[in-house]
Design a protein around this motif. Sequence first.
Motif, short mmCIF file in Angstrom:
data_model
loop_
_atom_site.label_atom_id
_atom_site.label_comp_id
_atom_site.label_asym_id
_atom_site.label_seq_id
_atom_site.Cartn_x
_atom_site.Cartn_y
_atom_site.Cartn_z
N GLU A 3 -25.63 105.54 32.26
CA GLU A 3 -24.96 105.77 31.10
C GLU A 3 -25.44 106.98 30.40
O GLU A 3 -26.87 106.97 30.45
CB GLU A 3 -25.14 104.45 30.03
CG GLU A 3 -24.63 103.11 30.64
CD GLU A 3 -23.03 103.26 30.94
OE1 GLU A 3 -22.41 103.73 29.84
OE2 GLU A 3 -22.56 102.55 31.80
N TRP A 4 -24.46 107.82 29.94
CA TRP A 4 -25.08 109.05 29.34
C TRP A 4 -24.31 109.11 27.95
O TRP A 4 -23.11 108.62 27.68
CB TRP A 4 -24.49 110.24 30.21
CG TRP A 4 -25.02 110.30 31.46
CD1 TRP A 4 -24.68 109.55 32.54
CD2 TRP A 4 -26.25 110.95 31.89
NE1 TRP A 4 -25.68 109.81 33.70
CE2 TRP A 4 -26.53 110.74 33.47
CE3 TRP A 4 -27.08 112.03 31.44
CZ2 TRP A 4 -27.69 111.39 34.02
CZ3 TRP A 4 -27.84 112.74 32.15
CH2 TRP A 4 -28.18 112.38 33.38
N THR B 22 -20.21 107.53 32.13
CA THR B 22 -20.85 106.64 33.08
C THR B 22 -20.71 107.26 34.41
O THR B 22 -19.81 107.67 34.71
CB THR B 22 -20.00 105.33 33.17
OG1 THR B 22 -20.02 104.76 31.80
CG2 THR B 22 -20.71 104.33 34.04
N VAL B 23 -21.78 107.25 34.94
CA VAL B 23 -21.93 107.61 36.60
C VAL B 23 -22.23 106.27 37.35
O VAL B 23 -23.26 105.77 37.09
CB VAL B 23 -22.75 108.69 36.76
CG1 VAL B 23 -22.87 109.00 38.50
CG2 VAL B 23 -22.51 109.98 36.21
N ASP C 139 -21.61 104.69 43.16
CA ASP C 139 -20.93 105.27 44.11
C ASP C 139 -20.73 106.83 43.88
O ASP C 139 -20.05 107.26 44.49
CB ASP C 139 -20.11 104.45 44.58
CG ASP C 139 -18.65 104.34 43.57
OD1 ASP C 139 -19.06 104.95 42.60
OD2 ASP C 139 -17.69 103.69 43.97
N GLY C 140 -21.20 107.10 42.77
CA GLY C 140 -20.91 108.53 42.12
C GLY C 140 -19.62 108.64 41.56
O GLY C 140 -19.25 109.97 41.14
N GLY C 141 -18.91 107.76 41.34
CA GLY C 141 -17.67 107.68 40.37
C GLY C 141 -18.10 108.06 38.85
O GLY C 141 -19.17 107.52 38.44
N VAL C 142 -17.02 108.98 38.31
CA VAL C 142 -17.49 109.45 36.89
C VAL C 142 -16.29 109.00 36.06
O VAL C 142 -15.19 109.44 36.32
CB VAL C 142 -17.83 111.02 36.95
CG1 VAL C 142 -18.02 111.40 35.39
CG2 VAL C 142 -19.04 111.16 37.68
N VAL D 221 -11.98 111.28 30.46
CA VAL D 221 -12.39 111.79 32.01
C VAL D 221 -12.00 110.66 32.80
O VAL D 221 -12.94 109.58 32.63
CB VAL D 221 -13.55 112.38 31.98
CG1 VAL D 221 -14.25 112.69 33.53
CG2 VAL D 221 -13.77 113.69 31.13
N GLU D 222 -11.29 110.71 33.98
CA GLU D 222 -11.01 109.73 34.87
C GLU D 222 -11.81 109.75 35.82
O GLU D 222 -11.93 108.98 36.81
CB GLU D 222 -9.63 109.53 35.03
CG GLU D 222 -8.69 109.20 33.73
CD GLU D 222 -7.30 109.37 33.86
OE1 GLU D 222 -6.66 110.07 34.77
OE2 GLU D 222 -6.68 109.17 32.66
N GLY D 223 -12.15 111.19 36.44
CA GLY D 223 -13.03 111.43 37.59
C GLY D 223 -13.31 112.88 37.72
O GLY D 223 -12.67 113.92 36.96
N ILE D 224 -14.26 113.10 38.79
CA ILE D 224 -14.66 114.60 38.67
C ILE D 224 -14.78 114.46 40.14
O ILE D 224 -15.23 113.84 40.88
CB ILE D 224 -16.00 114.99 38.17
CG1 ILE D 224 -17.18 114.10 38.52
CG2 ILE D 224 -15.76 115.11 36.50
CD1 ILE D 224 -18.63 115.00 38.19
N ARG D 225 -14.70 116.01 40.72
CA ARG D 225 -15.28 116.16 42.14
C ARG D 225 -15.75 117.63 42.20
O ARG D 225 -15.33 118.38 41.69
CB ARG D 225 -13.81 116.01 43.01
CG ARG D 225 -12.80 116.98 42.78
CD ARG D 225 -11.64 116.97 43.78
NE ARG D 225 -10.75 117.90 43.65
CZ ARG D 225 -10.89 119.18 43.83
NH1 ARG D 225 -11.92 119.72 44.25
NH2 ARG D 225 -9.77 119.79 43.24
N PRO D 226 -16.85 117.42 43.01
CA PRO D 226 -17.58 118.94 43.20
C PRO D 226 -16.38 119.74 43.58
O PRO D 226 -15.58 119.64 44.65
CB PRO D 226 -18.35 118.52 44.36
CG PRO D 226 -18.60 117.08 44.01
CD PRO D 226 -17.42 116.49 43.84
N SER D 227 -16.53 121.14 43.20
CA SER D 227 -15.60 122.19 43.33
C SER D 227 -16.28 123.47 43.09
O SER D 227 -16.86 123.58 41.91
CB SER D 227 -14.35 121.96 42.60
OG SER D 227 -13.60 123.18 42.91
N GLY D 228 -16.27 124.42 44.11
CA GLY D 228 -16.80 125.75 43.86
C GLY D 228 -18.27 125.71 43.30
O GLY D 228 -19.20 125.06 43.78
#
Length: 183
Positions: free
Chosen positions: A25-26, A59-60, A63-66, A106-113
């Motif tokens: 939790e953040w 929340t992270v 499994d890495g979901g944000v 925020v429903e999700g993030i994905r690494p990018s650039g």
Amino acid sequence: MQEPSEQVTAPALQALLTGRALAGEWVLDPRRSSIRLKSKIIGLVPVTGVFRQVAGNGTVSADGGVSGAVTVAAASIDTKNARRDRHLRSADFFDTGNHPDLTVTVEGIRPSGLGVAVTGALTVRGRTRPLSFDAAVAVHGDGEVWLDAEVHINRADFGLTWNLMGMASMHNTLTIHSVFTRR
């Protein structure tokens, strides 16, 4: 302002997320975070403001979901011009009497650039629209994450269409600096 120790690239962030280093939790640190509004009048004159009251959490998962949310008190807008601020709080714009908060979900993030691609929604004046933007990410030790982004918004998408003689730009930019710490 202390600089973060590590700007995180997409592969490094993917490793942190799947390796559970960021799981948990953040909470947004409102003293060190800012959400700024930029616009133009008559297409030339820049107008800037800052929202003085922000709150949020995230929340992270293992499994890495944000996921998470940031809430901004619309009435906290400060452009250093009291008359303009009252107008922005009025029914012509934010209508803070009926819609006190702006919310980014925020429903999700994905690494990018060099950071992340964020997906979610923005709610202004009771209207929710999809939102996606790129953000730079920095990790400071194991207890602090910084996200920095510029998000381009068309205010008409949220019913903020007041525009006397076409003087106020419909296109605005939110500049976000968010500092999250472990809860």
